[in-house]
Scaffold this active site. Structure first.
Site, PDB file in Angstrom:
ATOM      1  N   ILE A   3       0.709  -1.240  -0.020  1.00 11.66           N
ATOM      2  CA  ILE A   3      -0.086  -0.156   0.033  1.00 11.66           C
ATOM      3  C   ILE A   3       0.848   1.206   0.124  1.00 11.66           C
ATOM      4  O   ILE A   3       1.854   1.236   0.839  1.00 11.66           O
ATOM      5  CB  ILE A   3      -0.984  -0.056   1.362  1.00 11.66           C
ATOM      6  CG1 ILE A   3      -2.000   1.381   1.215  1.00 11.66           C
ATOM      7  CG2 ILE A   3      -0.400   0.100   2.563  1.00 11.66           C
ATOM      8  CD1 ILE A   3      -3.037   1.362   2.162  1.00 11.66           C
ATOM      9  N   ALA A   4       0.717   2.354  -0.960  1.00  9.17           N
ATOM     10  CA  ALA A   4       1.230   3.672  -0.892  1.00  9.17           C
ATOM     11  C   ALA A   4       0.341   4.463  -1.351  1.00  9.17           C
ATOM     12  O   ALA A   4      -0.300   4.177  -2.415  1.00  9.17           O
ATOM     13  CB  ALA A   4       2.550   3.307  -1.500  1.00  9.17           C
ATOM     14  N   ILE A   5       0.650   5.633  -0.888  1.00  5.74           N
ATOM     15  CA  ILE A   5       0.065   6.901  -1.282  1.00  5.74           C
ATOM     16  C   ILE A   5       1.128   7.866  -1.603  1.00  5.74           C
ATOM     17  O   ILE A   5       2.004   8.032  -1.197  1.00  5.74           O
ATOM     18  CB  ILE A   5      -0.805   7.603  -0.257  1.00  5.74           C
ATOM     19  CG1 ILE A   5      -1.807   6.768   0.413  1.00  5.74           C
ATOM     20  CG2 ILE A   5      -1.437   8.874  -0.576  1.00  5.74           C
ATOM     21  CD1 ILE A   5      -2.994   6.212  -0.719  1.00  5.74           C
ATOM     22  N   GLU A  14       2.244  -7.163   6.888  1.00  6.24           N
ATOM     23  CA  GLU A  14       3.680  -7.272   7.631  1.00  6.24           C
ATOM     24  C   GLU A  14       3.927  -5.623   7.363  1.00  6.24           C
ATOM     25  O   GLU A  14       3.775  -5.042   6.433  1.00  6.24           O
ATOM     26  CB  GLU A  14       4.644  -7.940   6.879  1.00  6.24           C
ATOM     27  CG  GLU A  14       4.664  -9.246   7.310  1.00  6.24           C
ATOM     28  CD  GLU A  14       3.994 -10.227   6.184  1.00  6.24           C
ATOM     29  OE1 GLU A  14       3.785  -9.590   4.975  1.00  6.24           O
ATOM     30  OE2 GLU A  14       3.588 -11.263   6.244  1.00  6.24           O
ATOM     31  N   ASN A  67       8.291   1.578  10.852  1.00  9.58           N
ATOM     32  CA  ASN A  67       7.196   2.442  10.005  1.00  9.58           C
ATOM     33  C   ASN A  67       6.099   2.818  11.039  1.00  9.58           C
ATOM     34  O   ASN A  67       5.205   2.277  10.921  1.00  9.58           O
ATOM     35  CB  ASN A  67       6.890   1.558   8.906  1.00  9.58           C
ATOM     36  CG  ASN A  67       6.143   2.473   7.835  1.00  9.58           C
ATOM     37  OD1 ASN A  67       5.750   3.509   8.183  1.00  9.58           O
ATOM     38  ND2 ASN A  67       6.069   1.991   6.796  1.00  9.58           N
ATOM     39  N   TYR A  74      -2.747   1.486  10.640  1.00 12.67           N
ATOM     40  CA  TYR A  74      -3.375   0.109  10.826  1.00 12.67           C
ATOM     41  C   TYR A  74      -3.946  -0.184  12.341  1.00 12.67           C
ATOM     42  O   TYR A  74      -5.192  -0.811  12.219  1.00 12.67           O
ATOM     43  CB  TYR A  74      -2.254  -1.063  10.811  1.00 12.67           C
ATOM     44  CG  TYR A  74      -1.386  -0.958   9.339  1.00 12.67           C
ATOM     45  CD1 TYR A  74      -1.970  -0.628   8.004  1.00 12.67           C
ATOM     46  CD2 TYR A  74      -0.103  -1.244   9.249  1.00 12.67           C
ATOM     47  CE1 TYR A  74      -1.631  -0.405   6.823  1.00 12.67           C
ATOM     48  CE2 TYR A  74       0.573  -1.066   7.892  1.00 12.67           C
ATOM     49  CZ  TYR A  74      -0.055  -0.843   6.943  1.00 12.67           C
ATOM     50  OH  TYR A  74       0.432  -0.655   5.640  1.00 12.67           O
TER      51      TYR A  74
HETATM   52  C1  LIG Z   1       1.091   4.688   5.365  1.00 12.37           C
HETATM   53  C2  LIG Z   1       0.452   5.559   4.226  1.00 12.37           C
HETATM   54  C3  LIG Z   1      -0.063   4.584   3.076  1.00 12.37           C
HETATM   55  C4  LIG Z   1      -0.779   6.157   4.873  1.00 12.37           C
HETATM   56  O1  LIG Z   1      -1.397   7.036   3.996  1.00 12.37           O
HETATM   57  P1  LIG Z   1      -1.984   8.314   4.239  1.00 12.37           P
HETATM   58  O2  LIG Z   1      -3.081   8.707   3.110  1.00 12.37           O
HETATM   59  O3  LIG Z   1      -1.220   9.383   4.356  1.00 12.37           O
HETATM   60  O4  LIG Z   1      -2.756   8.142   5.525  1.00 12.37           O
HETATM   61  P2  LIG Z   1      -4.176   8.871   6.115  1.00 12.37           P
HETATM   62  O5  LIG Z   1      -4.128  10.459   5.794  1.00 12.37           O
HETATM   63  O6  LIG Z   1      -5.358   8.248   5.470  1.00 12.37           O
HETATM   64  O7  LIG Z   1      -4.089   8.786   7.762  1.00 12.37           O
HETATM   65  C5  LIG Z   1      -4.677   7.704   8.375  1.00 12.37           C
HETATM   66  C6  LIG Z   1      -3.951   7.474   9.652  1.00 12.37           C
HETATM   67  O8  LIG Z   1      -2.693   7.036   9.392  1.00 12.37           O
HETATM   68  C7  LIG Z   1      -1.830   7.600  10.594  1.00 12.37           C
HETATM   69  N1  LIG Z   1      -0.984   8.790  10.195  1.00 12.37           N
HETATM   70  C8  LIG Z   1      -0.950   9.207   8.832  1.00 12.37           C
HETATM   71  N2  LIG Z   1       0.096  10.018   8.557  1.00 12.37           N
HETATM   72  C9  LIG Z   1       0.599  10.177  10.021  1.00 12.37           C
HETATM   73  C10 LIG Z   1       1.671  10.828  10.520  1.00 12.37           C
HETATM   74  N3  LIG Z   1       2.428  11.676   9.892  1.00 12.37           N
HETATM   75  N4  LIG Z   1       2.037  10.624  11.531  1.00 12.37           N
HETATM   76  C11 LIG Z   1       1.409   9.643  12.404  1.00 12.37           C
HETATM   77  N5  LIG Z   1       0.183   9.168  12.101  1.00 12.37           N
HETATM   78  C12 LIG Z   1      -0.191   9.078  10.861  1.00 12.37           C
HETATM   79  C13 LIG Z   1      -2.974   8.292  11.444  1.00 12.37           C
HETATM   80  O9  LIG Z   1      -3.495   7.318  12.387  1.00 12.37           O
HETATM   81  C14 LIG Z   1      -4.083   8.622  10.655  1.00 12.37           C
HETATM   82  O10 LIG Z   1      -5.365   8.782  11.191  1.00 12.37           O
HETATM   83  P3  LIG Z   1      -5.569  10.224  11.901  1.00 12.37           P
HETATM   84  O11 LIG Z   1      -5.559  11.189  10.575  1.00 12.37           O
HETATM   85  O12 LIG Z   1      -7.058  10.194  12.258  1.00 12.37           O
HETATM   86  O13 LIG Z   1      -4.668  10.571  12.755  1.00 12.37           O
HETATM   87  C15 LIG Z   1       1.380   6.621   3.788  1.00 12.37           C
HETATM   88  O14 LIG Z   1       2.187   7.125   4.629  1.00 12.37           O
HETATM   89  C16 LIG Z   1       2.420   5.813   2.661  1.00 12.37           C
HETATM   90  O15 LIG Z   1       2.255   5.880   1.498  1.00 12.37           O
HETATM   91  N6  LIG Z   1       3.697   5.655   3.201  1.00 12.37           N
HETATM   92  C17 LIG Z   1       4.767   5.077   2.399  1.00 12.37           C
HETATM   93  C18 LIG Z   1       4.564   3.757   1.989  1.00 12.37           C
HETATM   94  C19 LIG Z   1       4.626   2.752   3.108  1.00 12.37           C
HETATM   95  O16 LIG Z   1       4.916   3.030   4.339  1.00 12.37           O
HETATM   96  N7  LIG Z   1       3.270   1.757   3.148  1.00 12.37           N
HETATM   97  C20 LIG Z   1       3.179   0.841   4.010  1.00 12.37           C
HETATM   98  C21 LIG Z   1       3.955  -0.431   4.075  1.00 12.37           C
HETATM   99  S1  LIG Z   1       3.432  -1.459   5.347  1.00 12.37           S
END
Ligand SMILES: CC(C)(COP(=O)(O)OP(=O)(O)OC[C@H]1O[C@@H](n2cnc3c(N)ncnc32)[C@H](O)[C@@H]1OP(=O)(O)O)[C@@H](O)C(=O)NCCC(=O)NCCS
Length: 166
Positions: free
Chosen positions: A75-77, A109, A114, A121
């Site tokens: 998963i990635a954004i 996993e 991270n 999660y």
């Molecule tokens: C992990 C990832 C997919 C989250 O996507 P995102 O669109 O930024 O997340 P969201 O905006 O939907 O946030 C949802 C929740 O994630 C957590 N979160 C997101 N950004 C955060 C930050 N900077 N610090 C702490 N928690 C965070 C919080 O729990 C948040 O909920 P909240 O807004 O109510 O606090 C993104 O950071 C990503 O692509 N990371 C790189 C790839 C990666 O690590 N993938 C996972 C591999 S296992």
């Protein structure tokens, strides 16, 4: 939260170049073009989705659906679009799809370092159940194994997440 004009839809082979851009901006050991191709073309258990905004793929997520278990593979954004609830929406969408396919639990996993992904999660109901030592070959980092039950959704909420196309 304000509704984002974004589409959640199945990944196609044509999406791979855009998906690779997000992948390469997100991971130290990104999946290759061939890895995505193999998943889409040959893996009957795989289901990959993208989120698209104004014609641009800005995120994706994949899982394997095997009997009653869904295993998130990736998963990635895109960095420009993080922190806007899109990752959470993707997980909600994957959970809804998995429930629809008859799964009752979901696993993944995640690197022990991270913290952001772990936070996401946990928010979605995942709990740590164990560690896979030195799972990541680039730096020998441990993986945290997480599981969530998929009994939280209702048909109505799932339809809302998945939109009219499902
Ligand atoms: C992990 C990832 C997919 C989250 O996507 P995102 O669109 O930024 O997340 P969201 O905006 O939907 O946030 C949802 C929740 O994630 C957590 N979160 C997101 N950004 C955060 C930050 N900077 N610090 C702490 N928690 C965070 C919080 O729990 C948040 O909920 P909240 O807004 O109510 O606090 C993104 O950071 C990503 O692509 N990371 C790189 C790839 C990666 O690590 N993938 C996972 C591999 S296992």
């Amino acid at each position: 939260m304000e509704r984002l004009p974004i589409e959640f839809r199945p990944m196609t082979l044509g999406d791979i170049p855009a998906v690779l851009q997000v992948e390469q901006a997100s991971f130290t050991t990104p999946w290759t073009r061939q890895a995505f191709y193999n998943e889409l073309a040959y893996n009957q258990f795989a289901q990959y989705m993208v989120v698209e905004k104004e014609g641009r793929v800005i995120g994706y997520c994949g899982m394997w659906l095997i009997l009653n278990e869904a295993h998130i593979t990736n998963i990635a954004i895109h960095p420009d679009y993080r922190g806007r609830g899109i990752g959470e929406m993707m997980i909600d969408g994957m959970m809804a799809l998995a429930r629809e396919a008859g799964a009752d639990s979901m696993t993944l996993e995640v690197r022990v370092s991270n913290a952001i992904a772990q936070q996401l999660y946990r928010k979605k109901g995942f709990e740590m159940t164990g560690i896979r030592p030195r799972y990541y070959t680039d730096n020998q980092e441990d993986a945290m194994i997480m599981w969530a039950k998929l009994d939280g959704g209702s048909d109505e909420a799932d339809r809302e997440v998945l939109g009219a196309g499902y």
